[in-house]
Design a protein around this motif. Structure first.
Motif, PDB file in Angstrom:
ATOM      1  N   LEU A  49      83.223  91.868  46.254  1.00 41.50           N
ATOM      2  CA  LEU A  49      82.926  91.688  47.675  1.00 41.50           C
ATOM      3  C   LEU A  49      82.124  90.426  47.974  1.00 41.50           C
ATOM      4  N   LEU A  50      81.264  90.023  47.047  1.00 43.25           N
ATOM      5  CA  LEU A  50      80.343  88.918  47.332  1.00 43.25           C
ATOM      6  C   LEU A  50      80.743  87.583  46.722  1.00 43.25           C
ATOM      7  N   ARG A  51      81.757  87.564  45.864  1.00 45.69           N
ATOM      8  CA  ARG A  51      82.021  86.340  45.097  1.00 45.69           C
ATOM      9  C   ARG A  51      82.407  85.154  45.977  1.00 45.69           C
ATOM     10  N   ARG A  52      83.080  85.397  47.087  1.00 50.18           N
ATOM     11  CA  ARG A  52      83.482  84.295  47.964  1.00 50.18           C
ATOM     12  C   ARG A  52      82.374  83.896  48.936  1.00 50.18           C
ATOM     13  N   ARG A  56      75.603  82.912  44.322  1.00 52.59           N
ATOM     14  CA  ARG A  56      74.232  83.085  43.832  1.00 52.59           C
ATOM     15  C   ARG A  56      73.832  84.560  43.828  1.00 52.59           C
ATOM     16  N   TRP A  57      73.969  85.193  44.995  1.00 57.32           N
ATOM     17  CA  TRP A  57      73.601  86.607  45.076  1.00 57.32           C
ATOM     18  C   TRP A  57      74.555  87.492  44.286  1.00 57.32           C
ATOM     19  N   THR A  58      75.786  87.034  44.143  1.00 54.69           N
ATOM     20  CA  THR A  58      76.740  87.808  43.339  1.00 54.69           C
ATOM     21  C   THR A  58      76.254  87.950  41.912  1.00 54.69           C
ATOM     22  N   VAL A  59      75.803  86.835  41.315  1.00 55.05           N
ATOM     23  CA  VAL A  59      75.373  86.879  39.918  1.00 55.05           C
ATOM     24  C   VAL A  59      74.067  87.668  39.774  1.00 55.05           C
ATOM     25  N   VAL A  60      73.189  87.611  40.786  1.00 47.68           N
ATOM     26  CA  VAL A  60      71.927  88.367  40.715  1.00 47.68           C
ATOM     27  C   VAL A  60      72.192  89.877  40.791  1.00 47.68           C
ATOM     28  N   VAL A  61      72.983  90.290  41.785  1.00 49.33           N
ATOM     29  CA  VAL A  61      73.260  91.718  41.958  1.00 49.33           C
ATOM     30  C   VAL A  61      74.041  92.257  40.760  1.00 49.33           C
ATOM     31  N   ALA A  62      75.041  91.482  40.320  1.00 52.06           N
ATOM     32  CA  ALA A  62      75.830  91.933  39.166  1.00 52.06           C
ATOM     33  C   ALA A  62      74.967  92.039  37.920  1.00 52.06           C
ATOM     34  N   ALA A  86      80.735  87.254  37.019  1.00 47.80           N
ATOM     35  CA  ALA A  86      79.867  86.639  38.021  1.00 47.80           C
ATOM     36  C   ALA A  86      79.235  85.350  37.488  1.00 47.80           C
ATOM     37  N   LEU A  87      78.858  85.340  36.210  1.00 46.89           N
ATOM     38  CA  LEU A  87      78.310  84.120  35.601  1.00 46.89           C
ATOM     39  C   LEU A  87      79.328  82.978  35.637  1.00 46.89           C
ATOM     40  N   ALA A  88      80.541  83.294  35.231  1.00 49.01           N
ATOM     41  CA  ALA A  88      81.583  82.254  35.227  1.00 49.01           C
ATOM     42  C   ALA A  88      81.833  81.726  36.636  1.00 49.01           C
ATOM     43  N   LEU A  89      81.904  82.623  37.621  1.00 49.79           N
ATOM     44  CA  LEU A  89      82.125  82.207  39.002  1.00 49.79           C
ATOM     45  C   LEU A  89      80.971  81.346  39.512  1.00 49.79           C
ATOM     46  N   ALA A  90      79.747  81.710  39.153  1.00 49.66           N
ATOM     47  CA  ALA A  90      78.594  80.934  39.609  1.00 49.66           C
ATOM     48  C   ALA A  90      78.620  79.518  39.043  1.00 49.66           C
TER      49      ALA A  90
END
Length: 368
Positions: A49-52, A56-62, A86-90
């Motif tokens: 839900l948050l990756r797009r 930043r918040w995606t990797v923290v929450v994940a 999430a790390l790779a996306l960030a």
């Protein structure tokens, strides 16, 4: 990435079911397995839900959700997969500082778990979790490098296309200017002659009209050739425009308007067609300028070779004339662009009685 998230969700669900069933068989409560599955699925949903919106918040929450699930069930480390994604996306989306920060916190958590536990298996699990996250970080760095490379290739390709379009636009503009400027100038002069001689010398007026018709037809044919090139017509010539053999008719046409033109053609053997076209267009434009700005001037045209270069000089002479410093217009600019396109140079300089146009263009070697 959606496929990777789906696979992660399925693997987490399998581990949660197996862990819950094992705990029930062992007489323990199902809470650990349920909590593992809920946290793992929450991590998957958070990334989805948050990756797009915010990497930043995606990797923290994940990171928070996945590490919590991993502490409940470290083997197999499937709960870390959403965190790794999430790390790779960030990293790919230029939030690499956040990625390094979260992986640093995760490392501290795992390291703490290793030191507070006396179980060697727990230590091995902690190091294994870090290996998974480091692999995800490396994958993100690789994908980011690929992304940057692709963007650079697209930028270079777009720049090449823009440059090609600009060069083609300038080439067509030069062709149209050279054809129309020369022909319309000739038509204007002949029309004036016809009007002046219509009553006293009808035969001369008719001759002027014949010249106008010929110039109009020639201009129309050349414009059609240029437009055919622009439209991609198969019948259009590959290199629109005349060659050096058309210089003599050009000189004869100028002489019929009353100009005193002398041609000294020593450019033999003939160079390639692009060089011939450039030389012809420069001579044509120089004659047009002489007819427009120095009517009645005597014009000398000299074509020659100088080693591996073609030389063309057009010099108009009108005693008492004061040409001054030439102001570059469309004609002079077009001549210089033609020379530069072939690696040559064009010089326009005044002399005491007029103006001289000097062209020097390298002649490409013919590869056998």
């Amino acid at each position: 990435m959606p496929l990777a998230l789906l696979v992660s969700a399925l693997l987490i669900a399998v581990v949660a079911v197996v862990r819950t069933r094992g705990d029930l068989v062992a007489g323990e409560g199902p809470l650990r397995g349920i909590a593992y599955g809920a946290l793992g699925w929450a991590a998957v949903l958070a990334v989805g839900l948050l990756r797009r919106r915010s990497p930043r918040w995606t990797v923290v929450v994940a990171a928070v959700l996945a590490m919590a699930a991993d502490l409940l069930q470290p083997v197999p480390p499937f709960a870390l997969f959403p965190f790794g994604i999430a790390l790779a996306l960030a990293v790919v989306r230029d939030a690499w500082r956040w990625a390094i920060g979260t992986i640093g916190v995760a490392y501290l958590v795992s390291l703490t778990a290793v030191f507070v536990s006396d179980d060697p298996l727990t230590a091995a699990r902690g190091f294994g979790s870090m290996v998974v996250l480091l692999v995800a970080l490396g994958a993100g760095a690789f994908l980011r490098a690929r992304r940057l490379q692709r963007q650079e290739e697209e930028r270079v390709q777009a720049e090449r296309q823009r440059t090609a379009i600009e060069e083609e636009r300038l080439r067509i503009a030069r062709e149209l200017h050279d054809v129309l400027a020369h022909s319309l100038s000739s038509i204007t002069v002949q029309a004036g002659v016809g009007l002046h001689l219509a009553q006293d010398r009808p035969a001369a007026a008719v001759e002027a009209l014949e010249t106008i018709r010929g110039a109009s037809k020639e201009a129309l044919d050349e414009v059609r050739g240029v437009l055919g090139q622009l439209r991609g017509a198969e019948s259009a010539p590959l290199v629109p425009g005349p060659d050096l053999d058309a210089l003599l008719p050009l000189v004869e046409e100028a002489r019929r308007t009353g100009a005193r033109v002398h041609l000294d053609d020593r450019l033999l053997p003939r160079p390639g067609r692009p060089v011939q076209l450039a030389v012809y267009r420069v001579v044509q434009e120089a004659l047009t300028n002489a007819r427009r700005h120095a009517p009645g001037a005597e014009v000398d045209i000299v074509l020659a070779r100088d080693g591996d270069a073609a030389l063309a000089t057009v010099r108009d002479r009108l005693p008492g004339a004061d040409p001054g410093t030439p102001v570059p217009g469309n004609g002079i600019t077009g001549m210089r662009e033609r020379a530069a396109a072939l690696g040559g140079a064009l010089d326009v300089r005044p002399h005491p009685d007029g103006l001289e146009v000097a062209l020097r263009v390298p002649i490409p070697e013919v590869v056998a």
